[in-house]
Design an enzyme around this catalytic site. Structure first.
Site, PDB file in Angstrom:
ATOM      1  N   ARG A 144      49.850  48.959  77.268  1.00  0.00           N
ATOM      2  CA  ARG A 144      49.754  50.392  76.969  1.00  0.00           C
ATOM      3  C   ARG A 144      50.132  51.255  78.165  1.00  0.00           C
ATOM      4  O   ARG A 144      50.494  52.427  78.003  1.00  0.00           O
ATOM      5  CB  ARG A 144      48.359  50.717  76.421  1.00  0.00           C
ATOM      6  CG  ARG A 144      48.148  50.148  75.008  1.00  0.00           C
ATOM      7  CD  ARG A 144      46.746  50.392  74.498  1.00  0.00           C
ATOM      8  NE  ARG A 144      45.746  49.674  75.250  1.00  0.00           N
ATOM      9  CZ  ARG A 144      45.384  48.405  75.042  1.00  0.00           C
ATOM     10  NH1 ARG A 144      45.946  47.723  74.057  1.00  0.00           N
ATOM     11  NH2 ARG A 144      44.471  47.834  75.785  1.00  0.00           N
ATOM     12  N   GLU A 170      37.585  42.369  81.557  1.00  0.00           N
ATOM     13  CA  GLU A 170      36.329  42.669  80.855  1.00  0.00           C
ATOM     14  C   GLU A 170      36.090  41.565  79.819  1.00  0.00           C
ATOM     15  O   GLU A 170      34.974  41.152  79.574  1.00  0.00           O
ATOM     16  CB  GLU A 170      36.426  44.036  80.167  1.00  0.00           C
ATOM     17  CG  GLU A 170      35.119  44.517  79.588  1.00  0.00           C
ATOM     18  CD  GLU A 170      35.273  45.792  78.775  1.00  0.00           C
ATOM     19  OE1 GLU A 170      36.420  46.232  78.563  1.00  0.00           O
ATOM     20  OE2 GLU A 170      34.243  46.318  78.336  1.00  0.00           O
TER      21      GLU A 170
HETATM   22  P1  AMP Z   1      40.136  46.061  83.354  1.00  0.00           P
HETATM   23  O1  AMP Z   1      41.011  45.107  84.080  1.00  0.00           O
HETATM   24  O2  AMP Z   1      38.788  45.463  83.034  1.00  0.00           O
HETATM   25  O3  AMP Z   1      40.021  47.395  84.040  1.00  0.00           O
HETATM   26  O4  AMP Z   1      40.790  46.269  81.939  1.00  0.00           O
HETATM   27  C1  AMP Z   1      41.768  47.194  81.809  1.00  0.00           C
HETATM   28  C2  AMP Z   1      42.811  46.765  80.827  1.00  0.00           C
HETATM   29  O5  AMP Z   1      42.279  46.187  79.638  1.00  0.00           O
HETATM   30  C3  AMP Z   1      43.601  47.966  80.436  1.00  0.00           C
HETATM   31  O6  AMP Z   1      44.963  47.609  80.450  1.00  0.00           O
HETATM   32  C4  AMP Z   1      43.113  48.313  79.050  1.00  0.00           C
HETATM   33  O7  AMP Z   1      44.199  48.592  78.233  1.00  0.00           O
HETATM   34  C5  AMP Z   1      42.365  47.067  78.548  1.00  0.00           C
HETATM   35  N1  AMP Z   1      40.978  47.340  78.129  1.00  0.00           N
HETATM   36  C6  AMP Z   1      39.847  46.850  78.720  1.00  0.00           C
HETATM   37  N2  AMP Z   1      38.750  47.253  78.096  1.00  0.00           N
HETATM   38  C7  AMP Z   1      39.159  48.036  77.088  1.00  0.00           C
HETATM   39  C8  AMP Z   1      38.478  48.791  76.076  1.00  0.00           C
HETATM   40  N3  AMP Z   1      37.148  48.807  75.978  1.00  0.00           N
HETATM   41  N4  AMP Z   1      39.235  49.513  75.216  1.00  0.00           N
HETATM   42  C9  AMP Z   1      40.586  49.503  75.308  1.00  0.00           C
HETATM   43  N5  AMP Z   1      41.285  48.822  76.227  1.00  0.00           N
HETATM   44  C10 AMP Z   1      40.584  48.090  77.111  1.00  0.00           C
END
Ligand code: AMP
Length: 175
Positions: free
Chosen positions: A63, A100
């Site tokens: 995205r 996550e």
């Molecule tokens: P992080 O590495 O944990 O900061 O995760 C970020 C990436 O995972 C981003 O590219 C987001 O598009 C996706 N992402 C993680 N958690 C979510 C969520 N709750 N809703 C939408 N996208 C998420």
């Protein structure tokens, strides 16, 4: 709250238990589908980044491509994709990290950033910050510098900013 932020807030769709139980997924596709909303989102990113000297926008799979490419186009600068492992055809640098949900490895073309080049990072959402930190590491491996990281949405409670110490972080909507 500005009109733009209020509009984006209305357009974000929260989907419970996707892609797995316990995750509140922030779906930004209604923003992309709304001409005014998409325009407002890109304008917010551009306003944050235009006071820097960045020569490139680095967007994160997938995205981050949608917003990052539009921002780069609007600013008349280049766009670099950081992709999930195995998608980039040329020689790459890679970096592995914890998400996550699950683990992942991201890659960048080794000639995508020149030594000393300044870039801005763009993605839709800052969760744990693992993905963004991995992208920062990739840029650093190439000798570049991330001077700003901008996200549409921030999940405050995950404290992802801590993973981006030393880099100015801007987010427009917090949950
Ligand atoms: P992080 O590495 O944990 O900061 O995760 C970020 C990436 O995972 C981003 O590219 C987001 O598009 C996706 N992402 C993680 N958690 C979510 C969520 N709750 N809703 C939408 N996208 C998420």
């Amino acid at each position: 709250m500005s009109d733009s932020i209020a509009l984006l807030h209305r357009l974000i769709r929260t989907v419970s238990d996707f892609p797995q139980p316990g995750i509140q997924f922030k779906d930004i596709t209604p923003i992309l589908a709304d001409g005014e909303g998409f325009h407002a989102a890109v304008d917010l990113f551009v306003a944050e980044i235009q006071d820097t000297n960045v020569q490139k926008i680095v967007g994160i799979d997938a995205r981050g491509f949608l917003f990052g490419a539009a921002v780069a186009y609007a600013m008349g600068i280049g766009f670099i994709p950081v992709r999930k492992k195995g998608k980039l055809p040329w020689k790459t640098q890679h970096y592995s990290y914890t998400l996550e949900y699950g683990t992942s490895t991201v890659e960048i073309h080794e000639d995508a950033v020149a030594p000393g080049e300044q870039v801005a990072l763009v993605d839709d959402l800052l969760a744990t910050g693992g993905t963004a930190a991995a992208a920062v590491n990739l840029v650093r491996q190439l000798g570049g510098e991330v001077v700003k990281a901008v996200f549409l949405i921030e999940l405050d409670f995950l404290e992802g900013r801590k993973n981006l110490a030393g880099i100015p972080v801007t987010t427009f909507l917090q949950y």
